[in-house]
Design a protein around this motif. Sequence first.
Motif, PDB file in Angstrom:
ATOM      1  N   VAL A   1     -22.582  29.433  14.408  1.00  0.00           N
ATOM      2  CA  VAL A   1     -23.497  30.546  14.699  1.00  0.00           C
ATOM      3  C   VAL A   1     -23.620  30.713  16.203  1.00  0.00           C
ATOM      4  O   VAL A   1     -23.866  29.751  16.934  1.00  0.00           O
ATOM      5  N   MET A   2     -23.450  31.965  16.642  1.00  0.00           N
ATOM      6  CA  MET A   2     -23.622  32.282  18.060  1.00  0.00           C
ATOM      7  C   MET A   2     -24.368  33.604  18.158  1.00  0.00           C
ATOM      8  O   MET A   2     -23.957  34.582  17.527  1.00  0.00           O
ATOM      9  N   HIS A   3     -25.448  33.615  18.910  1.00  0.00           N
ATOM     10  CA  HIS A   3     -26.268  34.821  19.078  1.00  0.00           C
ATOM     11  C   HIS A   3     -26.657  35.400  17.716  1.00  0.00           C
ATOM     12  O   HIS A   3     -26.512  36.597  17.480  1.00  0.00           O
ATOM     13  N   ASP A   4     -27.103  34.538  16.820  1.00  0.00           N
ATOM     14  CA  ASP A   4     -27.549  34.927  15.478  1.00  0.00           C
ATOM     15  C   ASP A   4     -26.451  35.560  14.620  1.00  0.00           C
ATOM     16  O   ASP A   4     -26.747  36.263  13.652  1.00  0.00           O
ATOM     17  N   THR A   5     -25.194  35.329  14.955  1.00  0.00           N
ATOM     18  CA  THR A   5     -24.073  35.835  14.176  1.00  0.00           C
ATOM     19  C   THR A   5     -23.281  34.665  13.620  1.00  0.00           C
ATOM     20  O   THR A   5     -22.904  33.759  14.364  1.00  0.00           O
ATOM     21  N   ASP A   6     -23.034  34.703  12.308  1.00  0.00           N
ATOM     22  CA  ASP A   6     -22.183  33.683  11.690  1.00  0.00           C
ATOM     23  C   ASP A   6     -20.727  34.001  11.999  1.00  0.00           C
ATOM     24  O   ASP A   6     -20.233  35.078  11.655  1.00  0.00           O
ATOM     25  N   LEU A   7     -20.050  33.062  12.655  1.00  0.00           N
ATOM     26  CA  LEU A   7     -18.655  33.269  13.035  1.00  0.00           C
ATOM     27  C   LEU A   7     -17.683  32.626  12.054  1.00  0.00           C
ATOM     28  O   LEU A   7     -16.568  33.113  11.884  1.00  0.00           O
ATOM     29  N   ALA A   8     -18.066  31.523  11.450  1.00  0.00           N
ATOM     30  CA  ALA A   8     -17.210  30.817  10.493  1.00  0.00           C
ATOM     31  C   ALA A   8     -18.091  29.936   9.633  1.00  0.00           C
ATOM     32  O   ALA A   8     -19.222  29.606  10.015  1.00  0.00           O
ATOM     33  N   SER A   9     -17.573  29.554   8.479  1.00  0.00           N
ATOM     34  CA  SER A   9     -18.300  28.639   7.610  1.00  0.00           C
ATOM     35  C   SER A   9     -17.297  27.708   6.944  1.00  0.00           C
ATOM     36  O   SER A   9     -16.099  27.989   6.922  1.00  0.00           O
ATOM     37  N   GLY A  10     -17.796  26.602   6.424  1.00  0.00           N
ATOM     38  CA  GLY A  10     -16.884  25.686   5.766  1.00  0.00           C
ATOM     39  C   GLY A  10     -17.564  24.516   5.103  1.00  0.00           C
ATOM     40  O   GLY A  10     -18.786  24.354   5.190  1.00  0.00           O
ATOM     41  N   LYS A  11     -16.732  23.726   4.436  1.00  0.00           N
ATOM     42  CA  LYS A  11     -17.191  22.511   3.769  1.00  0.00           C
ATOM     43  C   LYS A  11     -16.311  21.348   4.199  1.00  0.00           C
ATOM     44  O   LYS A  11     -15.120  21.519   4.466  1.00  0.00           O
TER      45      LYS A  11
END
Length: 189
Positions: A39-49
């Motif tokens: 998360v950068m500047h309230d924006t999700d850039l990537a996700s994962g497990k």
Amino acid sequence: MSAIDALTAAPLRHEVQWEEIPAPSRLAPFSWAAEADVVMHDTDLASGKFIVLYDPNGKDDWKGRARVVTLIQAQLEHEFALESMLGDVAWSWVTESLELAGAEAHELGCTVTRVVSQSYGALAARPTTVDVEMRASWTPDSLALGPHFGAWSAILCAAGGLPPQPLSVSPLHPSHRARAPHLSAAKDR
């Protein structure tokens, strides 16, 4: 200190927000899992497990007693829809992150999937999206798993468009616009 305490003590970039989640119980006698968002500047850039499987007797197909299984998802700029080298670049995120973190491993494998979504008719106003999903797994050379957790977080950051950097430095903006599809939304597809 337990192996999990040591694993989660690995230094991560401040953009990586993670939490422990229930681990799969049928794949190995012992397992542990986490999920994260970049998360950068309230924006999700990537996700994962990130999943650690452990069998004290070892498994032939793992060629070891432990196996790390990861999932990384990000939405990229639409210019990546035709980028023929995207798979090669994503593979380099995996290998370079492991190397830079000092996470020695063998039996490394990765699948990179690119999905281009275009909308038509009543949905034509929706922008074209390009999603990348990476499934990577490897067998750690030792049970010191902190570097592997750190490498996974670096792969997440690379997929989210953040350049490699020391943990104490923050980028001003990502190198590409990326937005992570939420893992829960991916399950609904």
